[in-house]
Design a protein around this motif. Structure first.
Motif, PDB file in Angstrom:
ATOM      1  N   HIS A   4       0.811  -1.219   0.000  1.00 40.52           N
ATOM      2  CA  HIS A   4       0.000   0.000   0.000  1.00 40.52           C
ATOM      3  C   HIS A   4       0.844   1.268   0.000  1.00 40.52           C
ATOM      4  N   ALA A  61     -12.818   9.669  -2.988  1.00 35.19           N
ATOM      5  CA  ALA A  61     -12.770   8.738  -1.856  1.00 35.19           C
ATOM      6  C   ALA A  61     -13.655   9.296  -0.746  1.00 35.19           C
ATOM      7  N   SER A  62     -14.109   8.424   0.125  1.00 32.06           N
ATOM      8  CA  SER A  62     -15.028   8.865   1.182  1.00 32.06           C
ATOM      9  C   SER A  62     -14.406   9.915   2.101  1.00 32.06           C
ATOM     10  N   TRP A  63     -13.089   9.899   2.230  1.00 29.84           N
ATOM     11  CA  TRP A  63     -12.410  10.814   3.149  1.00 29.84           C
ATOM     12  C   TRP A  63     -11.890  12.086   2.468  1.00 29.84           C
ATOM     13  N   ARG A 154      -7.326   3.927  -4.443  1.00 30.58           N
ATOM     14  CA  ARG A 154      -6.752   2.754  -3.803  1.00 30.58           C
ATOM     15  C   ARG A 154      -5.966   3.037  -2.519  1.00 30.58           C
ATOM     16  N   SER A 156      -5.313   4.933   1.350  1.00 29.65           N
ATOM     17  CA  SER A 156      -6.033   5.264   2.571  1.00 29.65           C
ATOM     18  C   SER A 156      -5.186   6.271   3.348  1.00 29.65           C
ATOM     19  N   PRO A 157      -5.762   6.840   4.393  1.00 29.15           N
ATOM     20  CA  PRO A 157      -4.983   7.840   5.150  1.00 29.15           C
ATOM     21  C   PRO A 157      -3.703   7.293   5.793  1.00 29.15           C
ATOM     22  N   ASP A 158      -3.513   5.981   5.813  1.00 28.13           N
ATOM     23  CA  ASP A 158      -2.283   5.438   6.380  1.00 28.13           C
ATOM     24  C   ASP A 158      -1.258   5.069   5.304  1.00 28.13           C
ATOM     25  N   THR A 159      -1.556   5.363   4.037  1.00 31.13           N
ATOM     26  CA  THR A 159      -0.604   5.110   2.957  1.00 31.13           C
ATOM     27  C   THR A 159       0.631   5.995   3.143  1.00 31.13           C
TER      28      THR A 159
END
Length: 166
Positions: A4, A61-63, A154, A156-159
């Protein structure tokens, strides 16, 4: 490193089993990034936000957070909001996020020099759309529009964005 992570290589950014062409800063890579040097900072940077132009693209994206007409990014080391999202009107030096060109239609925000910014260490290290292949940025990492949108769907906030030292 995980699948990721976005990892800069000499051929582009490796992500999710693909190597995607990109542009980096006109100042090359730097382990001592300074405001205005045009360099892309080396290190491990986390993706901490996603902004988009709702008048131009669907929510990626949702965020993701919409960019409004008054949204700016402070790039003035004298400002206590240096390297943060701010709103117009704004007295300090800043960059407009709602641009006439499409470069910031979709922006991934990294944690470079954030949230506790050190004045002069550099601001607005984003992942965004490139002007054209091979055209350097002011320090950001930039991709072709369709590649950027593919990545945004694809992550996320932790990428993490990993920029190895040259």
């Amino acid at each position: 490193m995980t699948p990721h992570d976005l990892v800069l290589t000499p051929r582009g950014v490796r992500f999710a089993g693909h190597v995607i062409p990109c542009s980096i800063g006109k100042g090359g890579l730097s382990h001592a990034k300074r405001e205005g040097d045009g360099a892309t900072p080396t290190g491990v940077h986390h993706i901490v936000g996603m902004l988009y132009r709702p008048d131009r693209i669907a929510k990626p994206a949702s965020w993701a957070i919409p960019i409004g007409p008054h949204d700016l990014w402070s790039d003035d080391g004298r400002d206590d909001q240096y390297n943060n999202l701010v709103s117009a009107p704004y007295a300090f030096s800043h960059e407009k996020l709602r641009r006439a060109d499409p470069l910031y239609d979709l922006v991934l925000i990294t944690d470079w020099n954030w949230p506790n910014a050190v004045p002069g260490r550099g601001s607005a290290i984003f992942i965004h759309q490139w002007r054209r292949p091979g055209y350097p940025t002011e320090g950001c990492v930039a991709f072709r529009r369709d590649h950027l949108h593919w990545i945004a769907r694809r992550i996320s906030p932790d990428t993490r964005l990993i920029i190895p030292a040259a």
